[in-house]
Design a protein around this motif. Structure first.
Motif, PDB file in Angstrom:
ATOM      1  N   ARG A  52      21.180   3.256  60.022  1.00  0.00           N
ATOM      2  CA  ARG A  52      20.683   2.580  61.217  1.00  0.00           C
ATOM      3  C   ARG A  52      21.632   2.881  62.373  1.00  0.00           C
ATOM      4  N   SER A  53      21.102   3.305  63.477  1.00  0.00           N
ATOM      5  CA  SER A  53      21.943   3.733  64.594  1.00  0.00           C
ATOM      6  C   SER A  53      22.718   2.574  65.208  1.00  0.00           C
ATOM      7  N   ASP A  54      22.263   1.330  65.007  1.00  0.00           N
ATOM      8  CA  ASP A  54      22.944   0.222  65.664  1.00  0.00           C
ATOM      9  C   ASP A  54      24.299  -0.105  65.033  1.00  0.00           C
ATOM     10  N   VAL A  55      24.634   0.469  63.867  1.00  0.00           N
ATOM     11  CA  VAL A  55      25.942   0.233  63.276  1.00  0.00           C
ATOM     12  C   VAL A  55      26.872   1.426  63.474  1.00  0.00           C
ATOM     13  N   LEU A  56      26.438   2.423  64.228  1.00  0.00           N
ATOM     14  CA  LEU A  56      27.254   3.612  64.454  1.00  0.00           C
ATOM     15  C   LEU A  56      28.015   3.516  65.767  1.00  0.00           C
ATOM     16  N   VAL A  57      29.258   4.034  65.763  1.00  0.00           N
ATOM     17  CA  VAL A  57      30.026   4.204  66.989  1.00  0.00           C
ATOM     18  C   VAL A  57      29.925   5.646  67.458  1.00  0.00           C
ATOM     19  N   GLY A  58      30.065   6.546  66.495  1.00  0.00           N
ATOM     20  CA  GLY A  58      29.984   7.961  66.835  1.00  0.00           C
ATOM     21  C   GLY A  58      30.301   8.813  65.624  1.00  0.00           C
ATOM     22  N   VAL A  59      30.533  10.107  65.857  1.00  0.00           N
ATOM     23  CA  VAL A  59      30.791  11.050  64.782  1.00  0.00           C
ATOM     24  C   VAL A  59      32.008  11.897  65.147  1.00  0.00           C
ATOM     25  N   ILE A  60      32.906  12.061  64.147  1.00  0.00           N
ATOM     26  CA  ILE A  60      34.076  12.915  64.308  1.00  0.00           C
ATOM     27  C   ILE A  60      33.766  14.259  63.650  1.00  0.00           C
ATOM     28  N   LYS A  61      33.897  15.339  64.406  1.00  0.00           N
ATOM     29  CA  LYS A  61      33.652  16.671  63.874  1.00  0.00           C
ATOM     30  C   LYS A  61      34.982  17.378  63.651  1.00  0.00           C
ATOM     31  N   SER A  62      35.158  17.935  62.437  1.00  0.00           N
ATOM     32  CA  SER A  62      36.380  18.670  62.134  1.00  0.00           C
ATOM     33  C   SER A  62      36.174  20.154  62.399  1.00  0.00           C
ATOM     34  N   ASP A  63      37.291  20.891  62.376  1.00  0.00           N
ATOM     35  CA  ASP A  63      37.215  22.336  62.608  1.00  0.00           C
ATOM     36  C   ASP A  63      36.422  23.041  61.522  1.00  0.00           C
ATOM     37  N   GLY A  64      36.401  22.467  60.308  1.00  0.00           N
ATOM     38  CA  GLY A  64      35.682  23.079  59.199  1.00  0.00           C
ATOM     39  C   GLY A  64      34.209  22.749  59.186  1.00  0.00           C
ATOM     40  N   GLY A  65      33.746  22.016  60.200  1.00  0.00           N
ATOM     41  CA  GLY A  65      32.336  21.684  60.258  1.00  0.00           C
ATOM     42  C   GLY A  65      31.966  20.392  59.584  1.00  0.00           C
ATOM     43  N   GLU A  66      32.922  19.719  58.941  1.00  0.00           N
ATOM     44  CA  GLU A  66      32.634  18.432  58.294  1.00  0.00           C
ATOM     45  C   GLU A  66      32.506  17.343  59.352  1.00  0.00           C
ATOM     46  N   MET A  67      31.661  16.370  59.053  1.00  0.00           N
ATOM     47  CA  MET A  67      31.431  15.275  59.989  1.00  0.00           C
ATOM     48  C   MET A  67      31.788  13.942  59.328  1.00  0.00           C
ATOM     49  N   THR A  68      32.439  13.076  60.096  1.00  0.00           N
ATOM     50  CA  THR A  68      32.792  11.729  59.648  1.00  0.00           C
ATOM     51  C   THR A  68      32.131  10.733  60.581  1.00  0.00           C
ATOM     52  N   THR A  69      31.287   9.894  60.008  1.00  0.00           N
ATOM     53  CA  THR A  69      30.558   8.899  60.802  1.00  0.00           C
ATOM     54  C   THR A  69      31.403   7.645  60.965  1.00  0.00           C
ATOM     55  N   VAL A  70      31.637   7.238  62.201  1.00  0.00           N
ATOM     56  CA  VAL A  70      32.435   6.051  62.501  1.00  0.00           C
ATOM     57  C   VAL A  70      31.498   4.842  62.604  1.00  0.00           C
ATOM     58  N   LEU A  71      31.786   3.802  61.833  1.00  0.00           N
ATOM     59  CA  LEU A  71      30.947   2.608  61.797  1.00  0.00           C
ATOM     60  C   LEU A  71      31.541   1.509  62.673  1.00  0.00           C
ATOM     61  N   ASP A  72      30.650   0.713  63.254  1.00  0.00           N
ATOM     62  CA  ASP A  72      31.042  -0.392  64.124  1.00  0.00           C
ATOM     63  C   ASP A  72      31.224  -1.653  63.266  1.00  0.00           C
ATOM     64  N   PRO A 132      40.625  10.963  70.927  1.00  0.00           N
ATOM     65  CA  PRO A 132      39.399  10.193  71.197  1.00  0.00           C
ATOM     66  C   PRO A 132      38.265  11.041  71.756  1.00  0.00           C
ATOM     67  N   GLN A 133      38.604  12.138  72.448  1.00  0.00           N
ATOM     68  CA  GLN A 133      37.567  12.987  73.015  1.00  0.00           C
ATOM     69  C   GLN A 133      36.778  13.729  71.934  1.00  0.00           C
ATOM     70  N   ALA A 134      37.328  13.752  70.697  1.00  0.00           N
ATOM     71  CA  ALA A 134      36.647  14.462  69.610  1.00  0.00           C
ATOM     72  C   ALA A 134      35.559  13.620  68.964  1.00  0.00           C
ATOM     73  N   VAL A 135      35.396  12.384  69.401  1.00  0.00           N
ATOM     74  CA  VAL A 135      34.364  11.499  68.837  1.00  0.00           C
ATOM     75  C   VAL A 135      33.119  11.590  69.713  1.00  0.00           C
ATOM     76  N   GLU A 136      32.059  12.110  69.154  1.00  0.00           N
ATOM     77  CA  GLU A 136      30.791  12.171  69.875  1.00  0.00           C
ATOM     78  C   GLU A 136      30.073  10.837  69.755  1.00  0.00           C
ATOM     79  N   PRO A 137      29.527  10.303  70.835  1.00  0.00           N
ATOM     80  CA  PRO A 137      28.848   9.006  70.776  1.00  0.00           C
ATOM     81  C   PRO A 137      27.631   9.045  69.871  1.00  0.00           C
TER      82      PRO A 137
END
Length: 518
Positions: free
Chosen positions: A125-145, A111-116
């Motif tokens: 739209r930022s109001d549907v975002l929870v945060g972003v998961i960053k991988s070691d390879g630099g890829e980002m996964t956007t977490v939706l609410d 859980p600490q790997a999820v940036e708010p």
């Protein structure tokens, strides 16, 4: 894919699981705990008056599943569905399916790997975002609410999520209230005979069926009984209400209905000129028949009188037992019941409410979808005339007026009323004449399919996806064995009170002068 999700249901307290998926070349995720399953894109039934992101309703193992385009929820351009398209079914108070381009995998992360969301920038739209998961390879996964996505498009669904996600609907929320309400009201089925309005208590009515083209007459039958019809393998004796009232019996017409009523020892069908509507009348508006009138022979069939519309509309409430109180009539009906018992041993199943376990609907089509209205609300079905009387400055969906046997009938284009595109007139179109608030209004539909008998066990409340849709499309008949889903229209919600009043004013203003030219 859903089997793989079940395999990872046991979560490590130190990790959080997410279902990842792709849209428009970007990677997104939903929290695993909110995902019920993942399915391929199903066939959907389009629903009018819903949010733009709603793709339609699907059948999910006997349950109605709203299917939503996640691209449109996130203000992305729509995309065609293909073999990789999937629907992620989430817990949204009721199951809700989000259409995504492709499902990637299920991942477990710290859980600490999820940036708010506040710490990142995104085109969404930022109001549907929870945060972003960053991988070691630099890829980002956007977490939706999930909740915010639902609330942004389907406020009524969001309102349903109470404590623990318990579903609360208008039907369940008021479950404790109707008992007292019903105790203070009288439920009636109203009908017309020779232009006069009568009613029967709804608990004495088993069902209402359309009159056949003819009734089978039986030699040497009594004068009070018209004959018999086949009702699902049983012989039903049929009496004309006109005959009961001592009026001339007219040939059966398409608008005639047979009201099946309970009588001691069996049932009998009563032919009515037309069936109008189901009434719920407060008891203080119901008065017993005055004694000076009740002693005048035949009229003892009338048990009480309802005073509606400030006394301008009087409805006579009949008693079934009084209608057939004559020994001659009872003997005739008993004879039919004896004959019936010799021909069939299958008992008629009657539900506790006296109306059986089925409901009868008139089914019609708009575009490729099937809609239905309660047969009791349908007065008749007519062809669309070549010319309509156009009314200037009327509502957008009002097509005009029709001369219906000397009366002014306002006609509404139902496609326009439900937010669908207009179409050219053709031979299949019909005008379904409905009774709304005691007044007749015609609705143009693409075609009339059938009169369908639907079991109550397959009827369920329609998902409340928008305020107007929830009012107009009240229920759904889910028929997976027939690969059909009927959208049940709440007739009294097709026109708002002010719209109905405006239509009535237009009809009155046009009068006989305009009709004379049609």
């Amino acid at each position: 894919m859903s089997a793989g999700i079940d395999d990872v249901a046991e979560l490590d307290e130190d990790t959080a699981d997410y279902v990842t998926f792709d849209m428009a070349g970007e990677r997104y995720a939903f929290p695993m705990r909110r995902v019920q399953e993942i399915i391929r894109m199903p066939a959907v039934v389009k629903v009018p008056l819903g949010p733009p992101s709603l793709e339609g309703l699907a059948n999910l193992r006997g349950r109605v599943l709203p299917v939503v385009s996640l691209r449109l929820c996130c203000s992305m351009a729509p995309a065609a569905h293909d073999e990789t398209t999937r629907v992620i079914v989430v817990d949204g108070g009721v199951p809700l399916g989000f259409v995504v381009d492709r499902v990637a995998s299920v991942i477990s992360i710290d859980p600490q790997a999820v940036e708010p969301a506040e710490a990142v920038q995104s085109t969404l739209r930022s109001d549907v975002l929870v945060g972003v998961i960053k991988s070691d390879g630099g890829e980002m996964t956007t977490v939706l609410d999930v909740d915010r996505l639902i609330g942004s498009q389907f406020a009524r669904l969001a309102e349903k999520r109470g404590a623990g996600g318990r579903e609360v609907t208008a039907r369940t929320a008021g479950a404790a209230e109707p008992e007292g309400e019903l105790d203070d009201t009288l439920e009636l089925v109203s009908f017309a005979v020779e232009g006069q309005e009568y009613a029967l208590p709804i608990d004495q009515v088993q069902e209402i069926v359309q009159a056949p083209e003819s009734v089978s007459h039986v030699p040497n039958a009594g004068s009070r009984v018209l004959g018999v019809i086949d009702l699902r393998g049983r012989l039903l004796p049929v009496v004309s209400m006109r005959q009961v009232f001592g009026l001339p019996v007219t040939p059966l017409q398409p608008q005639n209905r047979i009201v099946v009523v309970s009588l001691a020892g069996g049932v009998v069908g009563v032919v009515m000129d037309t069936v109008r509507e189901v009434l719920r009348v407060p008891h203080h508006l119901v008065a017993p028949l005055p004694a000076v009138v009740a002693g005048a022979g035949r009229v003892t069939e009338v048990e009480s009188v309802c005073r509606l519309e400030d006394g301008r509309r009087l409805v006579s409430v009949l008693s079934v037992n009084r209608m057939f109180d004559s020994p001659e009539v009872r003997d005739e009906l008993a004879g039919y019941r004896e004959d019936d018992q010799e021909m069939s041993t299958q008992p008629i199943q009657v539900a506790d409410d006296g109306r059986g376990d089925e409901e009868l609907f008139v089914v019609f089509r708009l575009d490729d979808e099937e809609y239905a209205v309660d047969v009791d609300a349908v007065q008749e079905i007519i062809r669309v005339p070549e010319a309509l009387i156009r009314v200037p400055k009327s509502l957008e969906f009002v097509e005009g007026l029709v001369n219906l046997r000397g009366s002014v009938l306002p006609v509404v284009d139902l496609r326009t009323r439900l937010g669908l595109g207009r179409t050219e007139r053709d031979e299949r179109q019909r005008i379904v004449v409905l009774i709304i608030g005691g007044a007749r209004t015609g609705f143009i539909v693409d075609s009339v399919a059938e009169v369908a008998r639907v079991g109550r066990n397959v009827l369920e409340p329609a998902p409340e996806l928008s305020a107007e849709q929830a009012r107009v499309i009240s229920r759904v008949a889910n028929l997976p064995e027939q690969q059909r889903m009927l959208l049940l229209v709440q007739v009294d919600q097709l026109l708002a009170a002010e719209q109905a009043a405006m239509a009535a004013e237009v009809c009155e203003a046009v009068g006989d002068e305009a009709l004379a030219g049609v």
